[in-house]
Design a protein around this motif. Sequence first.
Motif, PDB file in Angstrom:
ATOM      1  N   ARG A  53       0.961  -1.314   0.307  1.00 43.09           N
ATOM      2  CA  ARG A  53       0.049   0.078   0.195  1.00 43.09           C
ATOM      3  C   ARG A  53       0.993   1.197   0.136  1.00 43.09           C
ATOM      4  O   ARG A  53       1.897   1.230   0.167  1.00 43.09           O
ATOM      5  CB  ARG A  53      -0.971  -0.119   1.047  1.00 43.09           C
ATOM      6  CG  ARG A  53      -0.344   0.120   2.552  1.00 43.09           C
ATOM      7  CD  ARG A  53      -1.335   0.682   3.632  1.00 43.09           C
ATOM      8  NE  ARG A  53      -2.345  -0.678   3.847  1.00 43.09           N
ATOM      9  CZ  ARG A  53      -3.519  -0.542   3.615  1.00 43.09           C
ATOM     10  NH1 ARG A  53      -4.180   0.609   2.963  1.00 43.09           N
ATOM     11  NH2 ARG A  53      -4.357  -1.834   3.676  1.00 43.09           N
ATOM     12  N   LEU A 142      12.449   1.757  -9.492  1.00 48.52           N
ATOM     13  CA  LEU A 142      12.426   0.486  -8.454  1.00 48.52           C
ATOM     14  C   LEU A 142      11.670  -0.464  -9.361  1.00 48.52           C
ATOM     15  O   LEU A 142      10.357  -1.371  -8.891  1.00 48.52           O
ATOM     16  CB  LEU A 142      11.544   0.771  -7.329  1.00 48.52           C
ATOM     17  CG  LEU A 142      12.209   1.561  -6.101  1.00 48.52           C
ATOM     18  CD1 LEU A 142      11.025   2.380  -5.203  1.00 48.52           C
ATOM     19  CD2 LEU A 142      12.998   0.804  -5.340  1.00 48.52           C
ATOM     20  N   LYS A 326      18.520   5.912   6.007  1.00 50.39           N
ATOM     21  CA  LYS A 326      17.967   4.947   5.063  1.00 50.39           C
ATOM     22  C   LYS A 326      16.251   5.360   5.085  1.00 50.39           C
ATOM     23  O   LYS A 326      16.007   6.010   6.044  1.00 50.39           O
ATOM     24  CB  LYS A 326      17.654   3.455   5.466  1.00 50.39           C
ATOM     25  CG  LYS A 326      19.204   2.715   5.258  1.00 50.39           C
ATOM     26  CD  LYS A 326      18.968   1.267   5.620  1.00 50.39           C
ATOM     27  CE  LYS A 326      20.375   0.748   5.633  1.00 50.39           C
ATOM     28  NZ  LYS A 326      19.917  -0.961   6.042  1.00 50.39           N
ATOM     29  N   THR A 377      13.574  -8.294  -0.960  1.00 52.15           N
ATOM     30  CA  THR A 377      15.146  -8.157  -1.129  1.00 52.15           C
ATOM     31  C   THR A 377      15.448  -7.082  -1.942  1.00 52.15           C
ATOM     32  O   THR A 377      16.428  -6.483  -2.185  1.00 52.15           O
ATOM     33  CB  THR A 377      15.982  -9.240  -1.384  1.00 52.15           C
ATOM     34  OG1 THR A 377      15.167 -10.145  -2.596  1.00 52.15           O
ATOM     35  CG2 THR A 377      15.928 -10.232  -0.161  1.00 52.15           C
TER      36      THR A 377
HETATM   37  P1  NAP Z   1      14.938  -2.304   0.041  1.00 52.04           P
HETATM   38  O1  NAP Z   1      14.571  -1.070   0.711  1.00 52.04           O
HETATM   39  O2  NAP Z   1      16.131  -2.366  -0.896  1.00 52.04           O
HETATM   40  O3  NAP Z   1      15.182  -3.428   1.028  1.00 52.04           O
HETATM   41  C1  NAP Z   1      15.526  -4.560   0.949  1.00 52.04           C
HETATM   42  C2  NAP Z   1      15.663  -5.744   2.035  1.00 52.04           C
HETATM   43  O4  NAP Z   1      16.246  -6.864   1.661  1.00 52.04           O
HETATM   44  C3  NAP Z   1      16.579  -5.071   3.310  1.00 52.04           C
HETATM   45  O5  NAP Z   1      16.037  -5.346   4.350  1.00 52.04           O
HETATM   46  C4  NAP Z   1      17.791  -5.647   2.885  1.00 52.04           C
HETATM   47  O6  NAP Z   1      18.690  -5.849   4.145  1.00 52.04           O
HETATM   48  C5  NAP Z   1      17.235  -7.043   2.578  1.00 52.04           C
HETATM   49  N1  NAP Z   1      18.486  -7.716   1.778  1.00 52.04           N
HETATM   50  C6  NAP Z   1      18.794  -7.512   0.702  1.00 52.04           C
HETATM   51  N2  NAP Z   1      19.802  -8.619   0.304  1.00 52.04           N
HETATM   52  C7  NAP Z   1      19.794  -9.544   1.256  1.00 52.04           C
HETATM   53  C8  NAP Z   1      20.452 -10.778   1.307  1.00 52.04           C
HETATM   54  N3  NAP Z   1      21.547 -11.171   0.504  1.00 52.04           N
HETATM   55  N4  NAP Z   1      20.240 -11.341   2.535  1.00 52.04           N
HETATM   56  C9  NAP Z   1      19.298 -10.880   3.470  1.00 52.04           C
HETATM   57  N5  NAP Z   1      18.494  -9.862   3.540  1.00 52.04           N
HETATM   58  C10 NAP Z   1      18.848  -9.163   2.223  1.00 52.04           C
HETATM   59  O7  NAP Z   1      13.657  -3.076  -0.862  1.00 52.04           O
HETATM   60  P2  NAP Z   1      12.145  -2.747  -0.501  1.00 52.04           P
HETATM   61  O8  NAP Z   1      11.680  -3.030   1.056  1.00 52.04           O
HETATM   62  O9  NAP Z   1      11.428  -3.401  -1.626  1.00 52.04           O
HETATM   63  O10 NAP Z   1      12.006  -1.034  -0.961  1.00 52.04           O
HETATM   64  C11 NAP Z   1      12.615  -0.412  -1.983  1.00 52.04           C
HETATM   65  C12 NAP Z   1      11.693   0.570  -1.929  1.00 52.04           C
HETATM   66  O11 NAP Z   1      10.454   0.641  -2.437  1.00 52.04           O
HETATM   67  C13 NAP Z   1      11.483   1.665  -0.720  1.00 52.04           C
HETATM   68  O12 NAP Z   1      12.581   2.576  -0.342  1.00 52.04           O
HETATM   69  C14 NAP Z   1      10.438   2.622  -1.221  1.00 52.04           C
HETATM   70  O13 NAP Z   1      10.998   3.576  -1.979  1.00 52.04           O
HETATM   71  C15 NAP Z   1       9.503   1.505  -2.177  1.00 52.04           C
HETATM   72  N6  NAP Z   1       8.580   1.147  -1.529  1.00 52.04           N
HETATM   73  C16 NAP Z   1       7.404   1.970  -1.021  1.00 52.04           C
HETATM   74  C17 NAP Z   1       6.296   1.380  -0.370  1.00 52.04           C
HETATM   75  C18 NAP Z   1       5.383   2.236   0.004  1.00 52.04           C
HETATM   76  O14 NAP Z   1       5.055   3.292  -0.579  1.00 52.04           O
HETATM   77  N7  NAP Z   1       4.563   1.951   1.111  1.00 52.04           N
HETATM   78  C19 NAP Z   1       6.354  -0.036   0.097  1.00 52.04           C
HETATM   79  C20 NAP Z   1       7.531  -0.716  -0.423  1.00 52.04           C
HETATM   80  C21 NAP Z   1       8.384  -0.126  -1.042  1.00 52.04           C
HETATM   81  P3  NAP Z   1      19.793  -4.544   4.143  1.00 52.04           P
HETATM   82  O15 NAP Z   1      19.060  -3.490   4.622  1.00 52.04           O
HETATM   83  O16 NAP Z   1      20.876  -5.322   5.312  1.00 52.04           O
HETATM   84  O17 NAP Z   1      20.653  -4.418   2.990  1.00 52.04           O
END
Ligand code: NAP
Length: 529
Positions: A53, A142, A326, A377
Amino acid sequence: MPDPDVDILIVGAGVTGIYQLHRALEEGFTATLLEAGSGVGGTWFWNRYPGARFDSESYTYGYLFSEELFDEWEWQEHFAEQPETERYLNHVVDRFDLRRHMRFDATVTSAVWDDGSGTWAVTTDDGTTVHARYLVTATGVLSVPYTPDLPGRERFRGVQHHTGLWPAEGVDVAVKRVAVVGTSSSGVQVVPTIADEAASVQVFQRSANWCTPLNNRPITAEEQAELRAGFEQLREVLNTSVHGFHHPLNTRRSSDDTPEQRQAFFEEMWASPGFRKFTSNYIDILDNPEANAEWCDFIAGKIRAIVEDPATAEALIPKDHRYGEKRPPYVNGYFEAFNRPDVSLVDLRETPIVGLTETGIETTAGVHEVDVIVWATGFDFGTGAMLRMGIVGRDGLALTDHWADGPTTFLGIQTHGFPNLFFPGGPHAAAGNNPRYNGDQVDFVTDTLVHLRDHDERVIEVTEEAEDRWTTMVDRAAAATPFGTIGQYVGGNIPGKPKRYLLNAGGRPKLFKEIARVKDTDWAAFEAR
Ligand code: NAP
């Protein structure tokens, strides 16, 4: 120059591409939009994972170009869930008769500039080539999911999906043992939602994040009426605000208040909706380490109060970064989920993942047997999509070479050596409410194309000097901000990716100023013919 098949070829039917198509047609250009997915929505088409969401208020995320559209669409919640957003974007496409200009299931495999004809030849995976005068890649920051290349991933016999490629038909998790890997914005939305259905959820956390409550709720009939009545004012606020949010900036510094007043203010922040905790917090919350630490301590206290198991609570409190270094996630029952007997945390700092087995995820502590793995991830942020499109500019210059050390742009819109290529909402986008900044860029791209037409010119390319100036500003602004200085915004989550800030930390004020300068100087930052 011979006429191409179409004036403007747009890639991507997300929030930015839809708006670009609308603006192009409105200005009388011919336009076609190619989309890799089978439907409209971009991020909101692919990210169908449980709990997906907004964390921007729905009515601040939607389009503002039509008051009729604003009036007729009643968002159900302050922070809409993915299905509602997908429905909204489909509604916009149909209402403005855009669908007949769109081609779905069309992944761009190459885009090559021909200087002689002044056109782009854009080929899709079915072998079709379209010749376009202008190419606008609205492919977002993204859109390329990242799944870690762990040993044995193909051996796993259960079901595994990335949040950004979630199947449209859903995933049956009922009475299944589920692993969620990743605890950032996506993962923390999945956990409490999936826990309601699954037999058990194991949350694999490498880094904890500074999560605070989203504080979502339905929009009341009274609020709907207020929104309609206040449209012009809301539009004015959103079109001018620094972050593209409607939350007012706080002018108070933390030192303006006593410790007791600060605690009371933090309580107010904790109870406030979404990004207000970020944009309306003390003005020095990011720059002043003491203010930041006090806010972090406050959040840590909340986590300890919510999570009953003290060891789990401690593990959920970030130790490796300050608030805002972050992108902070906003949550709905995330910490509370850990009080369920069927939800547990696997701290990967203590017991790192070794690989996958046929039955689960193996850490240094042993195998965690699961039926379903959710990879939350992340993505190859910023440049991921553009660098996979086979873009080749003037003199055979490949974009992958031009950006080998990270993106260089002017206004996050053009890059030198690639005439007639525009990429609103791409690298050097702003941190904030994306549709607002991306919309500013689309408006500028459209103004630029109209300007060219008015001057009987057909080819435009940013000068090297203008690109250097903008990129230097971006790098300097990045060095001056603590926001997003680790993690995805600097390519830190993708092994081997150049570590360079991928957003415009100068934000909207810099964008507005530079656009005004371009217009005042008759597009002097560009060469046109
Ligand atoms: P992300 O912020 O890049 O987070 C990736 C997660 O995966 C982190 O917790 C990371 O840990 C973990 N990870 C990556 N490689 C790993 C590995 N080899 N082993 C274990 N854990 C690993 O990705 P996201 O959560 O999809 O979000 C991306 C962006 O999408 C957000 O910044 C935001 O802009 C957007 N988003 C927005 C919403 C919204 O509007 N509500 C919702 C979802 C996403 P580390 O931190 O240790 O690297």
